[in-house]
Design an enzyme around this catalytic site. Structure first.
Site, PDB file in Angstrom:
ATOM      1  N   ARG A 121      60.889   3.828 -41.387  1.00 20.84           N
ATOM      2  CA  ARG A 121      59.824   2.968 -42.094  1.00 20.84           C
ATOM      3  C   ARG A 121      59.995   1.472 -41.989  1.00 20.84           C
ATOM      4  NH1 ARG A 121      60.646   7.006 -46.273  1.00 20.84           N
ATOM      5  NH2 ARG A 121      58.753   8.569 -46.084  1.00 20.84           N
ATOM      6  N   LYS A 143      52.454  -9.701 -34.880  1.00 21.23           N
ATOM      7  CA  LYS A 143      51.389  -8.742 -34.587  1.00 21.23           C
ATOM      8  C   LYS A 143      52.131  -7.935 -33.691  1.00 21.23           C
ATOM      9  CE  LYS A 143      47.008 -11.276 -34.988  1.00 21.23           C
ATOM     10  NZ  LYS A 143      45.946 -11.747 -34.297  1.00 21.23           N
ATOM     11  N   GLU A 186      47.306 -20.149 -22.643  1.00 22.68           N
ATOM     12  CA  GLU A 186      47.830 -19.888 -24.102  1.00 22.68           C
ATOM     13  C   GLU A 186      48.266 -21.161 -24.621  1.00 22.68           C
ATOM     14  OE1 GLU A 186      46.727 -17.632 -26.155  1.00 22.68           O
ATOM     15  OE2 GLU A 186      46.859 -15.653 -25.125  1.00 22.68           O
ATOM     16  N   LYS A 228      51.563 -22.401 -34.020  1.00 18.54           N
ATOM     17  CA  LYS A 228      51.325 -21.098 -34.407  1.00 18.54           C
ATOM     18  C   LYS A 228      52.092 -20.725 -35.738  1.00 18.54           C
ATOM     19  CE  LYS A 228      50.998 -16.327 -33.389  1.00 18.54           C
ATOM     20  NZ  LYS A 228      50.782 -15.428 -32.201  1.00 18.54           N
ATOM     21  N   GLU A 238      45.775 -12.436 -41.022  1.00 20.54           N
ATOM     22  CA  GLU A 238      44.401 -12.938 -40.334  1.00 20.54           C
ATOM     23  C   GLU A 238      43.197 -12.791 -41.225  1.00 20.54           C
ATOM     24  OE1 GLU A 238      44.233 -12.607 -35.966  1.00 20.54           O
ATOM     25  OE2 GLU A 238      42.194 -12.414 -36.061  1.00 20.54           O
ATOM     26  N   ARG A 242      43.797 -17.580 -39.125  1.00 19.10           N
ATOM     27  CA  ARG A 242      44.744 -17.213 -37.988  1.00 19.10           C
ATOM     28  C   ARG A 242      43.768 -16.767 -36.882  1.00 19.10           C
ATOM     29  NH1 ARG A 242      50.009 -13.311 -37.658  1.00 19.10           N
ATOM     30  NH2 ARG A 242      50.200 -13.099 -35.334  1.00 19.10           N
ATOM     31  N   ASN A 246      42.613 -17.153 -31.845  1.00 17.19           N
ATOM     32  CA  ASN A 246      41.643 -16.271 -30.769  1.00 17.19           C
ATOM     33  C   ASN A 246      40.696 -17.438 -30.154  1.00 17.19           C
ATOM     34  OD1 ASN A 246      43.178 -14.027 -31.138  1.00 17.19           O
ATOM     35  ND2 ASN A 246      41.922 -13.534 -32.934  1.00 17.19           N
ATOM     36  N   HIS A 249      39.208 -15.738 -26.995  1.00 21.49           N
ATOM     37  CA  HIS A 249      39.716 -14.497 -26.724  1.00 21.49           C
ATOM     38  C   HIS A 249      38.441 -13.295 -26.816  1.00 21.49           C
ATOM     39  CE1 HIS A 249      43.657 -16.239 -27.019  1.00 21.49           C
ATOM     40  NE2 HIS A 249      44.096 -14.941 -27.062  1.00 21.49           N
ATOM     41  N   HIS A 253      38.389 -10.795 -24.172  1.00 17.71           N
ATOM     42  CA  HIS A 253      38.411  -9.476 -24.420  1.00 17.71           C
ATOM     43  C   HIS A 253      37.306  -8.514 -23.397  1.00 17.71           C
ATOM     44  CE1 HIS A 253      41.082 -10.041 -28.296  1.00 17.71           C
ATOM     45  NE2 HIS A 253      41.557  -9.909 -27.158  1.00 17.71           N
ATOM     46  N   HIS A 267      45.721 -11.387 -18.628  1.00 18.66           N
ATOM     47  CA  HIS A 267      45.008 -11.834 -20.134  1.00 18.66           C
ATOM     48  C   HIS A 267      45.118 -13.305 -20.315  1.00 18.66           C
ATOM     49  CE1 HIS A 267      44.606 -12.059 -24.495  1.00 18.66           C
ATOM     50  NE2 HIS A 267      45.545 -12.871 -24.488  1.00 18.66           N
TER      51      HIS A 267
END
Ligand code: GLY
Length: 371
Positions: A121, A143, A186, A228, A238, A242, A246, A249, A253, A267
């Site tokens: 956990r 993330k 980035e 960041k 997010e 946040r 992106n 992005h 994607h 990426h």
């Protein structure tokens, strides 16, 4: 070079990002204070292990370390490798109070973070990012994820903050120029989304930074991580701001899906092309000046980066199909795509108010330019 520290202030989940040289060599000093007993588990991949695992184990000194090196590559962000990692951690009797170290790029950081989130956990983990992309983006902010083979990238995961991030600038020397520049996509993104002065600084210093200047690299990583950290502290999960991270992005994607998540487009390369498209779309929608997309593209080109759809080798689907591929984007709410648009360099904002037709026309024109 002095080691710099950027704090990520998240209450009882707060942590430091340490940026400097020789942090891996001083891993015992950096990580030791977190440990309840002198034992860690290191998750890495085979490529990174060959370059950096011995150095990390040496740096850990008298801290006992077990390690697992998985195959390198995006395919490792899978259910099978998650199971393998978690079962390995259990077999190694890693306990709730222990610490796992994720040594690698974004793939190992995302997978390792997710394994740490669910093992017993949740155990603590330290990110030791070995790519520029991981140092400035994926290792910070909590993330974690694996990919769904049917539905797409990063769709199965959890928010689980690391206990510490060690961004060792020296490891960037081992990156290929292509991987370095992909990470630079980035870095440029941070200037474009929220700090025009930083973008200007990158225009002036980007070439020397890419050529290997460690002090400049450390400054770029620090400013990126500061930005960041500020955004993640405002909006950890997010719900709003946040999503600014992106920028580029949504396009990226779709292009990654269209190129099969292959070597045709890394990426960070997709992020750079996506940022150029986002600024072009912002200009067409009258949100920013026509000079802004030209300035974005000029800098990316000066860095020798992929900038246009024409720079992506091989076939691409048509504009409608590319927009359809955006449908799995995690920014979709009630089926409505949200885009990160810009009022100028350093002035990005999130909006659902982008007509599908405008996106289709933009992509049609970009695809035509490939002919
Ligand atoms: N990579 C985007 C984020 O961390 O939110």
């Amino acid at each position: 070079m002095t080691t710099e520290t950027v704090h990520v202030p998240l209450g009882d989940r707060s942590y430091d990002v340490r940026i400097g040289e020789d942090l891996i060599a001083h891993a015992a000093r950096e990580i030791g204070p977190l440990l309840a007993r002198k034992r860690v588990a290191i998750l890495t991949d085979k490529t990174v292990a060959a370059a950096h695992l011995d150095a990390l184990i040496t740096g850990l000194g008298d801290i006992d370390a077990v390690s697992l090196a998985l195959p390198a590559g995006e395919a490792t962000k899978s259910w099978a490798m998650l199971e393998r990692s978690v079962e390995w951690l259990l077999a190694e009797k890693i306990e709730r109070r222990d610490v796992m170290i994720a040594l690698g790029g974004g793939v190992i950081g995302d997978l390792g973070g997710f394994a740490a989130a669910i093992l017993r956990r949740g155990i603590r983990f330290v990110q030791v990012p070995t790519s520029l992309l991981a140092q400035v983006d994926s290792s910070v902010g909590g993330k974690t994820a694996i990919n769904s083979p049917a539905a797409g990238k990063n769709l199965i995961g959890a928010f689980h903050q690391p206990a510490l991030v060690l961004a060792d600038i020296g490891v960037l020397d081992t990156l290929t120029p292509r991987d370095f520049l992909a990470g630079y996509g980035e870095v440029a993104k941070y200037g474009l989304l929220g700090d025009e002065a930083f973008f200007s600084w990158l225009e002036a210093n980007g070439p020397a930074l890419a050529a290997g200047d460690r002090a400049l690299r450390a400054r770029a990583v620090k400013r990126s991580v500061e930005m960041k950290s500020e955004i993640v502290a405002r909006d950890e999960t997010e719900q709003g701001d946040r999503a600014l991270l992106n920028l580029g992005h949504t396009f990226c994607h779709a292009l990654e899906a269209a190129t099969g998540y292959s070597d045709r487009l890394l990426h960070g390369e997709g992020v750079a092309v996506g940022c150029a498209l986002a600024f072009e779309l912002s200009s067409r929608l009258g949100l920013c000046s026509q000079e802004d997309p030209s300035r974005v593209r000029a800098h990316l080109k000066a860095m020798g980066m992929k900038t246009d759809l024409a720079d992506i080798p091989g076939d691409l689907p048509g504009a409608e199909a590319l927009v359809d591929l955006m449908g799995q984007d995690k920014k979709v709410i009630d089926g409505q795509l949200r885009f990160i648009m810009a009022r100028g360099i350093g002035q990005a904002f999130v909006t659902a108010d982008v007509p599908r037709d405008a996106v289709v026309r933009l992509l049609e024109d970009a695809l035509d330019a490939r002919a």
